[in-house]
Design a protein around this motif. Sequence first.
Motif, PDB file in Angstrom:
ATOM      1  N   MET A  37       1.080  -1.271   0.120  1.00 33.42           N
ATOM      2  CA  MET A  37       0.107  -0.073  -0.037  1.00 33.42           C
ATOM      3  C   MET A  37       0.856   1.014   0.069  1.00 33.42           C
ATOM      4  O   MET A  37       0.484   2.191  -0.614  1.00 33.42           O
ATOM      5  N   LYS A  38       1.775   1.201   0.690  1.00 36.90           N
ATOM      6  CA  LYS A  38       2.909   2.181   0.839  1.00 36.90           C
ATOM      7  C   LYS A  38       3.502   2.796  -0.500  1.00 36.90           C
ATOM      8  O   LYS A  38       3.671   3.778  -0.961  1.00 36.90           O
ATOM      9  N   ILE A  39       3.987   1.568  -1.272  1.00 31.68           N
ATOM     10  CA  ILE A  39       4.627   1.559  -2.372  1.00 31.68           C
ATOM     11  C   ILE A  39       3.689   2.220  -3.444  1.00 31.68           C
ATOM     12  O   ILE A  39       4.126   2.924  -4.094  1.00 31.68           O
ATOM     13  N   LYS A  40       2.527   1.652  -3.456  1.00 29.43           N
ATOM     14  CA  LYS A  40       1.647   2.148  -4.359  1.00 29.43           C
ATOM     15  C   LYS A  40       1.163   3.593  -4.288  1.00 29.43           C
ATOM     16  O   LYS A  40       1.227   4.538  -5.290  1.00 29.43           O
ATOM     17  N   ARG A  41       1.228   4.108  -3.285  1.00 31.11           N
ATOM     18  CA  ARG A  41       0.883   5.443  -2.854  1.00 31.11           C
ATOM     19  C   ARG A  41       2.198   6.334  -3.329  1.00 31.11           C
ATOM     20  O   ARG A  41       1.968   7.477  -3.963  1.00 31.11           O
ATOM     21  N   ILE A  42       3.397   6.270  -2.993  1.00 38.01           N
ATOM     22  CA  ILE A  42       4.761   6.628  -3.591  1.00 38.01           C
ATOM     23  C   ILE A  42       4.650   6.635  -4.914  1.00 38.01           C
ATOM     24  O   ILE A  42       4.865   7.669  -5.632  1.00 38.01           O
ATOM     25  N   GLU A  43       4.249   5.608  -5.708  1.00 35.93           N
ATOM     26  CA  GLU A  43       4.393   5.429  -6.971  1.00 35.93           C
ATOM     27  C   GLU A  43       3.399   6.441  -7.681  1.00 35.93           C
ATOM     28  O   GLU A  43       3.469   7.070  -8.651  1.00 35.93           O
ATOM     29  N   GLY A  44       2.141   6.570  -7.273  1.00 32.11           N
ATOM     30  CA  GLY A  44       1.028   7.454  -7.428  1.00 32.11           C
ATOM     31  C   GLY A  44       1.528   8.849  -7.444  1.00 32.11           C
ATOM     32  O   GLY A  44       1.452   9.651  -8.236  1.00 32.11           O
ATOM     33  N   LEU A  45       2.229   9.093  -6.419  1.00 28.46           N
ATOM     34  CA  LEU A  45       2.753  10.518  -6.193  1.00 28.46           C
ATOM     35  C   LEU A  45       3.673  10.931  -7.145  1.00 28.46           C
ATOM     36  O   LEU A  45       3.963  12.080  -7.814  1.00 28.46           O
ATOM     37  N   ILE A  46       4.532  10.129  -7.439  1.00 34.42           N
ATOM     38  CA  ILE A  46       5.843   9.975  -8.546  1.00 34.42           C
ATOM     39  C   ILE A  46       5.317  10.429  -9.896  1.00 34.42           C
ATOM     40  O   ILE A  46       5.557  11.341 -10.502  1.00 34.42           O
ATOM     41  N   SER A  47       4.259   9.532 -10.181  1.00 30.02           N
ATOM     42  CA  SER A  47       3.503   9.871 -11.567  1.00 30.02           C
ATOM     43  C   SER A  47       2.906  11.008 -11.608  1.00 30.02           C
ATOM     44  O   SER A  47       2.918  11.847 -12.858  1.00 30.02           O
ATOM     45  N   ARG A  48       2.212  11.705 -10.383  1.00 28.89           N
ATOM     46  CA  ARG A  48       1.553  12.880 -10.388  1.00 28.89           C
ATOM     47  C   ARG A  48       2.549  13.900 -10.410  1.00 28.89           C
ATOM     48  O   ARG A  48       2.265  14.895 -11.214  1.00 28.89           O
ATOM     49  N   ILE A  49       3.879  13.843  -9.897  1.00 28.34           N
ATOM     50  CA  ILE A  49       4.837  14.878 -10.017  1.00 28.34           C
ATOM     51  C   ILE A  49       5.207  15.000 -11.695  1.00 28.34           C
ATOM     52  O   ILE A  49       5.254  16.152 -11.951  1.00 28.34           O
ATOM     53  N   GLU A  50       5.625  13.942 -12.243  1.00 27.55           N
ATOM     54  CA  GLU A  50       5.894  13.907 -13.753  1.00 27.55           C
ATOM     55  C   GLU A  50       4.613  14.675 -14.439  1.00 27.55           C
ATOM     56  O   GLU A  50       5.025  15.329 -15.358  1.00 27.55           O
ATOM     57  N   GLU A  51       3.487  14.207 -14.301  1.00 30.89           N
ATOM     58  CA  GLU A  51       2.073  14.975 -15.094  1.00 30.89           C
ATOM     59  C   GLU A  51       2.418  16.316 -14.910  1.00 30.89           C
ATOM     60  O   GLU A  51       2.105  16.921 -15.765  1.00 30.89           O
ATOM     61  N   LEU A  52       2.545  17.057 -13.333  1.00 31.12           N
ATOM     62  CA  LEU A  52       2.793  18.177 -13.404  1.00 31.12           C
ATOM     63  C   LEU A  52       3.908  18.878 -13.970  1.00 31.12           C
ATOM     64  O   LEU A  52       3.653  19.961 -14.668  1.00 31.12           O
ATOM     65  N   GLU A  53       4.922  18.241 -14.071  1.00 33.29           N
ATOM     66  CA  GLU A  53       6.025  18.824 -14.697  1.00 33.29           C
ATOM     67  C   GLU A  53       5.697  18.713 -16.287  1.00 33.29           C
ATOM     68  O   GLU A  53       6.240  19.997 -16.907  1.00 33.29           O
ATOM     69  N   ASP A  54       5.282  17.780 -16.820  1.00 34.30           N
ATOM     70  CA  ASP A  54       4.918  18.030 -18.206  1.00 34.30           C
ATOM     71  C   ASP A  54       3.903  18.907 -18.435  1.00 34.30           C
ATOM     72  O   ASP A  54       3.918  19.609 -19.524  1.00 34.30           O
ATOM     73  N   GLN A  55       2.954  19.366 -17.508  1.00 33.10           N
ATOM     74  CA  GLN A  55       1.938  20.440 -17.758  1.00 33.10           C
ATOM     75  C   GLN A  55       2.818  21.861 -17.773  1.00 33.10           C
ATOM     76  O   GLN A  55       2.593  22.707 -18.477  1.00 33.10           O
ATOM     77  N   ILE A  56       3.720  21.926 -16.758  1.00 36.20           N
ATOM     78  CA  ILE A  56       4.203  23.048 -16.780  1.00 36.20           C
ATOM     79  C   ILE A  56       5.309  23.234 -18.023  1.00 36.20           C
ATOM     80  O   ILE A  56       5.134  24.371 -18.691  1.00 36.20           O
ATOM     81  N   THR A  57       5.893  22.292 -18.542  1.00 38.04           N
ATOM     82  CA  THR A  57       6.663  22.450 -19.859  1.00 38.04           C
ATOM     83  C   THR A  57       5.612  22.816 -21.055  1.00 38.04           C
ATOM     84  O   THR A  57       6.141  23.387 -21.889  1.00 38.04           O
ATOM     85  N   GLN A  58       4.468  22.383 -20.994  1.00 35.40           N
ATOM     86  CA  GLN A  58       3.468  22.608 -22.183  1.00 35.40           C
ATOM     87  C   GLN A  58       3.064  23.974 -21.827  1.00 35.40           C
ATOM     88  O   GLN A  58       2.704  24.511 -23.011  1.00 35.40           O
ATOM     89  N   LEU A  59       2.861  24.459 -20.754  1.00 40.02           N
ATOM     90  CA  LEU A  59       2.617  25.912 -20.694  1.00 40.02           C
ATOM     91  C   LEU A  59       3.521  26.889 -21.085  1.00 40.02           C
ATOM     92  O   LEU A  59       3.481  28.201 -21.141  1.00 40.02           O
ATOM     93  N   GLY A  60       4.745  26.661 -21.448  1.00 35.34           N
ATOM     94  CA  GLY A  60       5.730  27.407 -21.836  1.00 35.34           C
ATOM     95  C   GLY A  60       6.702  28.042 -20.693  1.00 35.34           C
ATOM     96  O   GLY A  60       7.535  28.768 -21.003  1.00 35.34           O
TER      97      GLY A  60
END
Length: 87
Positions: free
Chosen positions: A50-73
Amino acid sequence: MLAWCTILFVLGILAFLDTIFSYGDIFRKVNSVVFMLISLGLLVRTSMKMKIKRIEGLISRIEELEDQITQLGGTHTPVSKEKEKVY
């Protein structure tokens, strides 16, 4: 799964107490220590998964947010590995 692990652990404790205090023949044929250790192992494994799944979810969310930041210029400067460590 966590509920079943908890029930199994409680049954292991009851079997252990039954063996120690010789209340009756409820769990005589089951080795109570092995029963308790297996259930404890299941509890630890489930909680770690459960703990590993939560950490993986947070890491993927961070990657999504970083992609959104780069897309916004915005200027995206990657953080060095030293600054990523959480104390």
